[in-house]
Motif scaffolding. Sequence first.
Motif, PDB file in Angstrom:
ATOM      1  N   PRO A 183      19.865  -0.587 -12.984  1.00 14.89           N
ATOM      2  CA  PRO A 183      19.490   0.326 -14.079  1.00 14.89           C
ATOM      3  C   PRO A 183      18.461   1.374 -13.677  1.00 14.89           C
ATOM      4  O   PRO A 183      18.596   2.557 -13.997  1.00 14.89           O
ATOM      5  CB  PRO A 183      18.929  -0.635 -15.141  1.00 14.89           C
ATOM      6  CG  PRO A 183      19.563  -1.941 -14.843  1.00 14.89           C
ATOM      7  CD  PRO A 183      19.677  -1.996 -13.356  1.00 14.89           C
ATOM      8  N   GLY A 184      17.422   0.957 -12.971  1.00 12.12           N
ATOM      9  CA  GLY A 184      16.384   1.912 -12.561  1.00 12.12           C
ATOM     10  C   GLY A 184      16.909   2.985 -11.636  1.00 12.12           C
ATOM     11  O   GLY A 184      16.577   4.170 -11.776  1.00 12.12           O
ATOM     12  N   ILE A 185      17.771   2.577 -10.703  1.00 10.07           N
ATOM     13  CA  ILE A 185      18.344   3.554  -9.769  1.00 10.07           C
ATOM     14  C   ILE A 185      19.304   4.489 -10.492  1.00 10.07           C
ATOM     15  O   ILE A 185      19.341   5.700 -10.232  1.00 10.07           O
ATOM     16  CB  ILE A 185      19.032   2.831  -8.604  1.00 10.07           C
ATOM     17  CG1 ILE A 185      17.988   2.063  -7.775  1.00 10.07           C
ATOM     18  CG2 ILE A 185      19.791   3.809  -7.722  1.00 10.07           C
ATOM     19  CD1 ILE A 185      18.564   1.275  -6.634  1.00 10.07           C
ATOM     20  N   SER A 186      20.079   3.960 -11.431  1.00  6.69           N
ATOM     21  CA  SER A 186      21.012   4.803 -12.199  1.00  6.69           C
ATOM     22  C   SER A 186      20.257   5.851 -12.995  1.00  6.69           C
ATOM     23  O   SER A 186      20.652   7.031 -13.047  1.00  6.69           O
ATOM     24  CB  SER A 186      21.835   3.931 -13.146  1.00  6.69           C
ATOM     25  OG  SER A 186      22.621   3.005 -12.424  1.00  6.69           O
ATOM     26  N   GLU A 187      19.168   5.449 -13.618  1.00  2.00           N
ATOM     27  CA  GLU A 187      18.364   6.397 -14.386  1.00  2.00           C
ATOM     28  C   GLU A 187      17.785   7.481 -13.481  1.00  2.00           C
ATOM     29  O   GLU A 187      17.716   8.658 -13.861  1.00  2.00           O
ATOM     30  CB  GLU A 187      17.236   5.646 -15.100  1.00  2.00           C
ATOM     31  CG  GLU A 187      17.741   4.688 -16.174  1.00  2.00           C
ATOM     32  CD  GLU A 187      16.806   3.530 -16.415  1.00  2.00           C
ATOM     33  OE1 GLU A 187      15.660   3.584 -15.886  1.00  2.00           O
ATOM     34  OE2 GLU A 187      17.192   2.570 -17.102  1.00  2.00           O
ATOM     35  N   ALA A 188      17.395   7.081 -12.262  1.00  2.22           N
ATOM     36  CA  ALA A 188      16.829   8.062 -11.334  1.00  2.22           C
ATOM     37  C   ALA A 188      17.890   9.035 -10.849  1.00  2.22           C
ATOM     38  O   ALA A 188      17.657  10.255 -10.786  1.00  2.22           O
ATOM     39  CB  ALA A 188      16.196   7.329 -10.145  1.00  2.22           C
ATOM     40  N   LEU A 189      19.072   8.512 -10.510  1.00  2.00           N
ATOM     41  CA  LEU A 189      20.140   9.377 -10.012  1.00  2.00           C
ATOM     42  C   LEU A 189      20.650  10.330 -11.099  1.00  2.00           C
ATOM     43  O   LEU A 189      21.188  11.394 -10.787  1.00  2.00           O
ATOM     44  CB  LEU A 189      21.299   8.528  -9.485  1.00  2.00           C
ATOM     45  CG  LEU A 189      21.011   7.744  -8.200  1.00  2.00           C
ATOM     46  CD1 LEU A 189      22.179   6.826  -7.863  1.00  2.00           C
ATOM     47  CD2 LEU A 189      20.731   8.692  -7.040  1.00  2.00           C
TER      48      LEU A 189
END
Length: 243
Positions: A183-189
């Motif tokens: 989730p954190g990486i998806s939000e960043a990307l």
Amino acid sequence: MDQAVSSSALGAAGAAGMSPLHLFLNASFVVQLVMVGLVLCSIFVWAVIVEKFLLLRRVNQEASAFEDRFWSGGSLDDLYDSEGARPVHPMAAVFGAAMGEWRRSSRIAGIDVIHGGTSERIDRAIGITIARETDRLNRYVVLLATIGPVAPFVGLFGTVWGIMHAFSSIATMHNTNLAVVAPGISEALFATAIGLITAIPAYVAYNLISRAIDNFGDRMEGFGTEFAAILSRQSEERGGGKG
């Protein structure tokens, strides 16, 4: 069957978690600021694209209509009084600048013959008018050239910051499970995705609009050159008749 229902529920939850609104709301504050800034830039880019498209279509239509009236064989003085004295579009402004300079020079000299100095002033008036009208058409276009290259890097900054925040959370939770990391990486990307969505239209529009404005500038220059030649010939004919 329970497993199938569980898988469906997880899939629905995952789909909801990948929605743009969910990604935005769960991003860190800095990444949210980056996203909001990029969305505002995207709105500005599309506003400029629509405005320039409508403007260029209008000025080309007005130029075509004016050229039809100009080449119809009517009186240049009447055309100047009706459209050139208070021009409302670029082509009429070019005509008005040249015709106005020719009239002023004729009154000052007391003759109808254009001498070399007058011809130069007419050419200068045409050139200045074309430059001014081109600058007006180019208003805000340079910002497209700025947003296009910069937006991806702004989005990348948001992505890097978001990933740093995600890894910080992972370190705090001592959990490297994909369900925790994703989730954190998806939000960043998502920030990079918005940056690209903003940059691509800006870059393409800048090239297309700049080419269209350059073409219209060439059209004004061609008309100005032809009109200056017409004024020169008319003055020579009148001067020859007087002689």
